[in-house]
Design a protein around this motif. Structure first.
Motif, mmCIF file in Angstrom:
data_model
loop_
_atom_site.group_PDB
_atom_site.id
_atom_site.type_symbol
_atom_site.label_atom_id
_atom_site.label_comp_id
_atom_site.label_asym_id
_atom_site.label_seq_id
_atom_site.Cartn_x
_atom_site.Cartn_y
_atom_site.Cartn_z
ATOM 1 N N SER A 447 0.834 -1.196 0.000
ATOM 2 C CA SER A 447 0.000 0.000 0.000
ATOM 3 C C SER A 447 0.869 1.247 0.000
ATOM 4 O O SER A 447 1.670 1.456 0.919
ATOM 5 C CB SER A 447 -0.920 0.015 1.225
ATOM 6 N N GLU A 448 0.687 2.100 -0.996
ATOM 7 C CA GLU A 448 1.435 3.358 -1.053
ATOM 8 C C GLU A 448 0.911 4.373 -0.038
ATOM 9 O O GLU A 448 1.520 5.422 0.165
ATOM 10 C CB GLU A 448 1.373 3.945 -2.471
ATOM 11 N N ASN A 449 -0.209 4.052 0.602
ATOM 12 C CA ASN A 449 -0.733 4.909 1.667
ATOM 13 C C ASN A 449 -0.183 4.518 3.039
ATOM 14 O O ASN A 449 -0.509 5.143 4.041
ATOM 15 C CB ASN A 449 -2.264 4.850 1.690
ATOM 16 N N ASN A 450 0.622 3.474 3.069
ATOM 17 C CA ASN A 450 1.300 3.059 4.296
ATOM 18 C C ASN A 450 2.652 3.759 4.333
ATOM 19 O O ASN A 450 3.588 3.375 3.635
ATOM 20 C CB ASN A 450 1.471 1.539 4.297
ATOM 21 N N HIS A 451 2.770 4.790 5.153
ATOM 22 C CA HIS A 451 3.993 5.594 5.195
ATOM 23 C C HIS A 451 4.936 5.193 6.327
ATOM 24 O O HIS A 451 5.938 5.872 6.566
ATOM 25 C CB HIS A 451 3.626 7.075 5.336
ATOM 26 N N THR A 452 4.625 4.090 7.010
ATOM 27 C CA THR A 452 5.442 3.684 8.150
ATOM 28 C C THR A 452 6.744 2.997 7.746
ATOM 29 O O THR A 452 7.676 2.922 8.546
ATOM 30 C CB THR A 452 4.671 2.712 9.062
ATOM 31 N N GLY A 453 6.789 2.453 6.526
ATOM 32 C CA GLY A 453 7.949 1.658 6.118
ATOM 33 C C GLY A 453 7.886 0.229 6.620
ATOM 34 O O GLY A 453 8.753 -0.582 6.323
ATOM 35 N N TRP A 454 6.839 -0.090 7.362
ATOM 36 C CA TRP A 454 6.661 -1.439 7.901
ATOM 37 C C TRP A 454 5.911 -2.319 6.913
ATOM 38 O O TRP A 454 5.043 -1.852 6.187
ATOM 39 C CB TRP A 454 5.872 -1.365 9.209
ATOM 40 N N GLY A 455 6.246 -3.593 6.904
ATOM 41 C CA GLY A 455 5.530 -4.547 6.078
ATOM 42 C C GLY A 455 5.680 -5.934 6.669
ATOM 43 O O GLY A 455 6.679 -6.244 7.323
ATOM 44 N N SER A 456 4.677 -6.776 6.456
ATOM 45 C CA SER A 456 4.686 -8.117 7.011
ATOM 46 C C SER A 456 4.017 -9.075 6.041
ATOM 47 O O SER A 456 2.857 -8.866 5.661
ATOM 48 C CB SER A 456 3.951 -8.137 8.358
ATOM 49 N N LYS A 457 4.719 -10.102 5.644
ATOM 50 C CA LYS A 457 4.146 -11.106 4.746
ATOM 51 C C LYS A 457 2.943 -11.778 5.399
ATOM 52 O O LYS A 457 1.915 -12.018 4.751
ATOM 53 C CB LYS A 457 5.204 -12.149 4.385
ATOM 54 N N LYS A 458 3.067 -12.072 6.691
ATOM 55 C CA LYS A 458 1.963 -12.702 7.412
ATOM 56 C C LYS A 458 0.732 -11.804 7.400
ATOM 57 O O LYS A 458 -0.394 -12.268 7.139
ATOM 58 C CB LYS A 458 2.385 -12.995 8.856
ATOM 59 N N TYR A 459 0.939 -10.527 7.669
ATOM 60 C CA TYR A 459 -0.175 -9.577 7.675
ATOM 61 C C TYR A 459 -0.815 -9.510 6.286
ATOM 62 O O TYR A 459 -2.047 -9.565 6.153
ATOM 63 C CB TYR A 459 0.317 -8.200 8.103
ATOM 64 N N ASP A 460 0.010 -9.401 5.249
ATOM 65 C CA ASP A 460 -0.514 -9.322 3.877
ATOM 66 C C ASP A 460 -1.374 -10.533 3.543
ATOM 67 O O ASP A 460 -2.447 -10.410 2.934
ATOM 68 C CB ASP A 460 0.634 -9.230 2.872
ATOM 69 N N GLU A 461 -0.917 -11.705 3.933
ATOM 70 C CA GLU A 461 -1.656 -12.940 3.633
ATOM 71 C C GLU A 461 -2.996 -12.971 4.364
ATOM 72 O O GLU A 461 -4.009 -13.416 3.813
ATOM 73 C CB GLU A 461 -0.814 -14.154 4.016
ATOM 74 N N LEU A 462 -3.014 -12.473 5.594
ATOM 75 C CA LEU A 462 -4.266 -12.421 6.347
ATOM 76 C C LEU A 462 -5.256 -11.446 5.705
ATOM 77 O O LEU A 462 -6.463 -11.706 5.654
ATOM 78 C CB LEU A 462 -3.992 -12.008 7.795
ATOM 79 N N VAL A 463 -4.751 -10.311 5.204
ATOM 80 C CA VAL A 463 -5.610 -9.318 4.543
ATOM 81 C C VAL A 463 -6.253 -9.922 3.299
ATOM 82 O O VAL A 463 -7.468 -9.793 3.078
ATOM 83 C CB VAL A 463 -4.808 -8.059 4.177
ATOM 84 N N VAL A 464 -5.457 -10.588 2.478
ATOM 85 C CA VAL A 464 -5.974 -11.210 1.255
ATOM 86 C C VAL A 464 -6.970 -12.307 1.595
ATOM 87 O O VAL A 464 -8.038 -12.426 0.977
ATOM 88 C CB VAL A 464 -4.822 -11.769 0.404
ATOM 89 N N GLY A 465 -6.650 -13.106 2.610
ATOM 90 C CA GLY A 465 -7.547 -14.188 3.010
ATOM 91 C C GLY A 465 -8.887 -13.673 3.496
ATOM 92 O O GLY A 465 -9.945 -14.215 3.162
ATOM 93 N N ALA A 466 -8.866 -12.583 4.271
ATOM 94 C CA ALA A 466 -10.108 -12.014 4.786
ATOM 95 C C ALA A 466 -10.954 -11.414 3.671
ATOM 96 O O ALA A 466 -12.184 -11.529 3.676
ATOM 97 C CB ALA A 466 -9.798 -10.949 5.836
ATOM 98 N N ALA A 467 -10.308 -10.776 2.706
ATOM 99 C CA ALA A 467 -11.039 -10.150 1.600
ATOM 100 C C ALA A 467 -11.668 -11.176 0.674
ATOM 101 O O ALA A 467 -12.747 -10.940 0.102
ATOM 102 C CB ALA A 467 -10.107 -9.242 0.807
ATOM 103 N N SER A 468 -11.023 -12.329 0.524
ATOM 104 C CA SER A 468 -11.501 -13.321 -0.452
ATOM 105 C C SER A 468 -12.459 -14.345 0.142
ATOM 106 O O SER A 468 -13.109 -15.085 -0.597
ATOM 107 C CB SER A 468 -10.304 -14.044 -1.082
ATOM 108 N N SER A 469 -12.570 -14.390 1.455
ATOM 109 C CA SER A 469 -13.475 -15.356 2.071
ATOM 110 C C SER A 469 -14.931 -14.908 1.908
ATOM 111 O O SER A 469 -15.253 -13.721 2.038
ATOM 112 C CB SER A 469 -13.148 -15.501 3.555
ATOM 113 N N LEU A 470 -15.812 -15.863 1.655
ATOM 114 C CA LEU A 470 -17.239 -15.581 1.542
ATOM 115 C C LEU A 470 -17.968 -15.937 2.828
ATOM 116 O O LEU A 470 -19.187 -15.793 2.913
ATOM 117 C CB LEU A 470 -17.831 -16.371 0.365
ATOM 118 N N ASP A 471 -17.223 -16.395 3.844
ATOM 119 C CA ASP A 471 -17.778 -16.814 5.126
ATOM 120 C C ASP A 471 -17.586 -15.689 6.151
ATOM 121 O O ASP A 471 -16.456 -15.341 6.494
ATOM 122 C CB ASP A 471 -17.083 -18.097 5.598
#
Length: 528
Positions: A447-471
């Motif tokens: 996200s270019e709106n994230n100005h903290t310089g922080w990033g996490s592969k685990k966090y990214d995967e959870l975000v994608v998983g939550a967005a794609s779940s229909l449950d």
């Protein structure tokens, strides 16, 4: 979208208003045909592929439209047709087909086509555009790969016209709320020929071409912006002929105008004035899907140390801040604000000044003089100033840390966040659509709106998983997990509160759309 919330010298404006004849305004406008609003500041950009703030989007949402729009009269904020007349998903919600409206014309008479949607999306995703909202389309097949330069041919991205003239969008994974994302200005169609002809000046009033209920008539930089009704708009014509957008960042000046009947709408009020303003007939309050937070620059000491970040979060009593503001806001320790799926009032680090001091000691800063200079920055605004001063005092009292505070005008401040992020920076985020994904995606590594310089592969995967779940229950569990990563384990941010919105509205204004999205669309507004 980034919230600037409310300094331009307003003496000239006040004197001008005082001297205008009754019912007459600058730029040849008549009061009875004009809604007078306060934009608060100069819109940083009216290029809807690039803008990220609410000031710009207020203008863009009135001069442009996307495939769909919100029914702002619906408490559930349902999505209704705009440039698309209907849409349908595949069984697994991974492919979406949109039927486009026929007979729609741009303001220069050119016909709207599906290719202009494709052009807009290509421009948004093109690395050369450097859009902070490119990630908005990453759910589309190969969109992220194109944005990252791994794919060079945009034809490989999952947006195409079929032989029926319909727009077919293929996603990487199922996404039940995908149409909601297409209400956002970043996804609007664009006139590629206009952009290429005029370059960076394509948004000037004499060059820009749009599709919405209003068109840009005047952009008098740092003073005013005028919208005029688009008489060729495909839908029901706007009820008010003109929108006059002032650019007044001083609360006292804005309130003087609205209390004297010279301003119709003020969307932010100074906290210290609320007890008095609540007694006024024009005072309105509504819930808002927004969060107010501080971000840490994790690229530089001392906030490259997670324990320092945790110490600073534990040292701030959020309730002290909401009590100070006395505006009805709720302290926020998690990331997803109240009123949304995934909100948890017990998530995140809590106020604990003893633990805060201990953690800072153990992080190697028992001698506070070893800490580098720390600056807390915010965009110029009386409310932000009060909060910054309170946090400054709390950090001094609870940690023994001297923090410098600094402020800049909104447009300059946004550039600072991109190019030279302060140690601690203030930001507000207003939901782009009524789904928690809009808040979760904000802090992804891409996200270019994230100005903290922080990033996490685990966090990214959870975000994608939550967005794609229909449950729904599975989504709630995933949002709980990702908030734990963000606000308890890694802590690149200090959430402060989720809010309500107080506004002042002239009694002559009818049918004004006060909603939790704070999406100010004026085509249905009328004047008595």
């Amino acid at each position: 979208m980034k919230r600037g919330f409310l300094t331009i010298c307003a003496l000239t404006l006040v004197s001008t208003l005082a001297c205008t004849k009754k019912n007459k305004l600058d730029y040849g406008l008549d009061v009875k045909d004009t809604l007078r609003i306060n934009l608060k500041s100069e819109p940083p950009s009216l290029d809807w592929s690039k803008s990220t703030d609410t000031t710009s989007s207020t203008v863009e949402n009135n001069i442009m439209e996307g495939l769909v729009e919100y029914n702002l009269a619906d408490p559930e904020l349902g999505v209704i047709p705009a440039l698309a007349t209907e849409w349908k998903p595949s069984k697994d919600a991974r492919v979406w087909t949109f039927t486009l409206r026929k007979g729609v014309k741009w303001t220069d008479g050119v016909e709207f086509t599906g290719q202009q949607v494709i052009d807009g999306w290509e421009r948004l995703l093109n690395p050369a555009t450097a859009s902070e909202y490119a990630y908005f389309l990453f759910p589309v097949k190969n969109a992220r790969a194109y944005n990252g330069g791994k794919i060079k041919d945009f034809k490989e991205v999952g947006i195409k016209m079929n032989d029926k003239g319909e727009l077919v969008i293929e996603l990487e994974k199922p996404m039940s709320f995908f149409p909601m994302t297409l209400t956002h200005h970043a996804t609007f169609p664009i006139r590629k020929d206009v952009v290429e002809k005029h370059g960076d000046r394509w948004t000037d009033p004499d060059k820009i071409q749009t599709l919405g209920p209003y068109k840009l008539k005047v952009w008098d930089h740092d003073k005013a912006l005028i919208l005029e009704r688009n008489e060729d708009y495909y839908g029901e014509k706007a009820k008010i002929k003109n929108i006059y957008g002032y650019m007044i960042n001083e609360f006292s000046t804005a309130m003087n105008l609205i209390e004297n009947g010279r301003l119709d709408f003020q969307e932010e009020l100074e906290a210290k004035d609320l007890p008095r303003l609540r007694q006024k007939p024009g005072y309105k309050q509504t819930n808002s899907l927004m969060s107010y937070y501080y971000g840490f620059n994790t690229r530089k000491p001392p906030f490259d140390n997670v324990n320092v970040r945790k110490a600073f979060v534990h040292a701030v009593d959020r309730k002290q801040i909401t009590d100070l503001m006395a505006a009805g806001h709720s302290p926020l320790t998690g990331w997803i604000p109240a009123g949304m799926l995934g909100y948890e009032n017990d998530r995140g680090l809590k106020y604990d000044p003893v633990l805060a001091a201990k953690m800072l000691d153990e992080a190697g800063f028992k001698d506070r003089k070893k800490l580098p200079k720390i600056t807390l920055a915010f965009n110029t605004n009386e409310n932000h100033q009060r909060i910054a001063e309170n946090v400054q005092a709390q950090l001094k009292k609870n940690l023994g840390v001297e923090v410098q505070i600094a402020n800049e005008e909104w447009k300059v401040y946004l550039k600072r966040l991109q190019n030279d992020t302060p140690n601690i920076y203030r930001m507000g985020w207003l939901a782009d659509y009524p789904d928690p994904s809009t808040f979760a995606e904000l802090m992804t590594s891409y996200s270019e709106n994230n100005h903290t310089g922080w990033g996490s592969k685990k966090y990214d995967e959870l975000v994608v998983g939550a967005a794609s779940s229909l449950d729904k229950e599975k989504r709630k569990a995933l949002y709980s997990q990702l908030q734990k990563v963000l606000t308890e384990d890694e802590v690149p941010v200090l959430p402060i509160y989720s809010g309500v919105r107080q506004v002042m509205l002239n009694e002559r204004v009818q049918n004004f759309p006060l909603t939790p999205l704070e999406r100010w669309v004026f085509k249905g507004v009328s004047l008595k």
